[in-house]
Design an enzyme around this catalytic site. Structure first.
Site, PDB file in Angstrom:
ATOM      1  CD  GLU A 259      98.047  20.266  12.095  1.00  0.00           C
ATOM      2  OE1 GLU A 259      98.811  19.605  12.828  1.00  0.00           O
ATOM      3  OE2 GLU A 259      98.398  20.705  10.987  1.00  0.00           O
ATOM      4  CG  HIS A 280      90.899  48.527  24.030  1.00  0.00           C
ATOM      5  ND1 HIS A 280      90.304  49.662  24.532  1.00  0.00           N
ATOM      6  CD2 HIS A 280      91.469  47.896  25.086  1.00  0.00           C
ATOM      7  CE1 HIS A 280      90.530  49.720  25.840  1.00  0.00           C
ATOM      8  NE2 HIS A 280      91.226  48.659  26.202  1.00  0.00           N
ATOM      9  CE  LYS A 382     101.303  19.129   3.888  1.00  0.00           C
ATOM     10  NZ  LYS A 382     101.688  17.989   4.685  1.00  0.00           N
TER      11      LYS A 382
HETATM   12  O1  PA5 Z   1     101.182  17.899  13.961  1.00  0.00           O
HETATM   13  C1  PA5 Z   1     101.617  17.526  12.878  1.00  0.00           C
HETATM   14  O2  PA5 Z   1     101.872  16.333  12.653  1.00  0.00           O
HETATM   15  C2  PA5 Z   1     101.886  18.519  11.770  1.00  0.00           C
HETATM   16  O3  PA5 Z   1     101.581  19.819  12.158  1.00  0.00           O
HETATM   17  C3  PA5 Z   1     103.352  18.463  11.365  1.00  0.00           C
HETATM   18  O4  PA5 Z   1     104.152  18.754  12.475  1.00  0.00           O
HETATM   19  C4  PA5 Z   1     103.672  19.449  10.249  1.00  0.00           C
HETATM   20  O5  PA5 Z   1     102.818  19.236   9.161  1.00  0.00           O
HETATM   21  C5  PA5 Z   1     105.121  19.291   9.777  1.00  0.00           C
HETATM   22  O6  PA5 Z   1     105.364  17.999   9.336  1.00  0.00           O
HETATM   23  P1  PA5 Z   1     106.823  17.453   9.139  1.00  0.00           P
HETATM   24  O7  PA5 Z   1     107.505  17.441  10.464  1.00  0.00           O
HETATM   25  O8  PA5 Z   1     106.646  16.086   8.582  1.00  0.00           O
HETATM   26  O9  PA5 Z   1     107.521  18.379   8.179  1.00  0.00           O
END
Ligand code: PA5
Length: 392
Positions: A259, A280, A382
């Site tokens: 990310e 394996h 989303k």
């Molecule tokens: O690293 C990040 O910001 C994301 O992976 C969020 O943690 C994830 O999308 C969850 O978001 P939220 O805590 O707003 O539900």
């Protein structure tokens, strides 16, 4: 104790990047740099809450997705024994949309004392929201008068649907600091409450993280190295482990790097390899497949002494020999390896690695010229899903 071995299984000419200077730039210009402070001000409150919660439940249910659950799951699974069930049991939900999982979870919780920790910084994420809605109905039925006292909401201090609901229903609230993004939030109430409820001393995690912060040379070297591999066309980094208890830790790493750095047509794709199992299955590709891979191997020694009469060696020694054989074979097959060696799996060592990798994900993003803390690409699915569901 953690040791780094960067040069044994690779020969790369490194460019010198002034990462100390990048760190200073990050501290000056970044409003999402809160994780770097390693702020311990919430620790005593979290410890007190955790001691209370531990006496009140059989199951502590953490509801969250991405950075809202992966850090605590990583630490708890790494520290927990394989077979003896500890009390309270820590369960995770809200990170997928499986009806099988939710239905079976509700059945499993039926005769247990349950406390819920719903975690969402934005307070609007679909998967935890859907799961929490079912769990809230369950809690209302199970504890009609006191369900609010058995629910902890970890969310933004100022806004979001979850915060509004928490106020309306009188849940306990804990704050996700505004200047810390989800995947960097394990050392905030997001990760600390579940870890403390599982019975682990969160001060030890901070101690390790602090040590990493004060000794950044290895982090700088690792960051430069992976950038050098990337420039050579090695676009896949495999986090290799030889201790399956670290499987969720490498899942956390995949999120952290995936990310943070997969943007603007750039970035290394992070994968994990659980050895010796995957030798394996994936081992063949490593050895003879396309030349796009490099490995970061995290090896943890074991405290347990299982002695193998046939070899006159401990199983831990044989596991290490297997790891070294793999590194050598892969190196000869054009997959270079960096080694991170832990004397054992401990909170201090894990805390060290949390900070080490967070720092590297941030610095590496600067080297790529991208922003490290957002994840705009995640919004694409989303948006489509919300349209299909008829929502705004
Ligand atoms: O690293 C990040 O910001 C994301 O992976 C969020 O943690 C994830 O999308 C969850 O978001 P939220 O805590 O707003 O539900």
């Amino acid at each position: 104790m953690i040791q780094f071995e960067f040069q044994k299984y690779q020969q790369v000419k490194l460019d010198s990047y002034d990462l100390e200077n990048i760190k200073e730039r990050f501290l000056q210009d970044n409003h999402m740099s809160g994780w770097y402070d390693l702020d311990r001000s919430c620790v005593s409150e979290i410890k007190a809450l955790a001691s209370k919660i531990r006496l009140q439940c059989d199951v502590f249910l953490v509801i969250g997705i991405g950075g809202s659950y992966m850090g605590s799951k990583a630490i708890i699974e790494a520290m927990s024994p394989y077979f003896s069930k500890q009390k309270p049991e820590i369960l995770f939900a809200g990170y997928q949309l499986s009806s099988e999982y939710l239905q079976e979870l509700l059945e499993y919780l039926q005769d247990k004392e349950v406390i819920v920790n719903v975690i969402s910084k934005s307070g609007t994420t679909l998967e935890p929201a859907i799961t929490f809605s079912s769990i809230l109905s369950f809690m209302k039925q199970k504890y009609p008068q006191i369900y609010g006292q058995r629910i902890y909401a970890t969310t933004d201090a100022m806004q979001g649907t979850l915060l509004e609901l928490a106020k309306k229903e009188n849940f306990h609230t804990l704050v996700v600091p505004e200047n810390i993004g989800g995947r960097f939030s394990v050392l905030t109430p997001v990760g600390l409450l579940p870890i403390a409820v599982a019975g682990y001393d969160i001060d030890d995690l901070f101690e390790g993280a602090m040590e990493a912060k004060e000794n950044l040379d290895n982090c700088y070297y690792y960051t430069s190295l992976r950038h050098a591999f990337y420039q050579q066309g090695k676009v896949i980094e495999s986090f290799d482990i030889y201790e399956p208890k670290l499987a969720s830790f490498v899942e956390w790493l995949k999120q952290l790097f995936g990310e943070s750095q997969g943007k603007e047509g750039k970035g290394i794709f992070p994968v994990s390899t659980i050895n010796t199992r995957d030798l394996h299955s994936l081992g063949q590709y490593y050895q003879e497949g396309k030349d796009i891979l490099f490995s970061t191997t995290i090896f943890a020694h074991s405290d347990h002494t299982v002695f193998l009469q046939d070899y006159q060696k401990s199983l831990d020694e044989v596991n290490q020999m297997a790891m070294e054989s793999v590194c050598q074979a892969h190196y000869e097959g054009h997959v270079p390896t960096s080694l991170i060696l832990m004397d054992k799996i401990s909170l201090k060592n894990l805390g060290y690695l949390l900070f080490f990798f967070e720092m590297s994900a941030m610095l590496g993003s600067y080297l790529l010229g991208i922003s490290y803390y957002d994840q705009p690409g995640v919004n694409a699915y989303k948006k489509i899903l919300r349209e299909k569901l008829g929502e705004e």
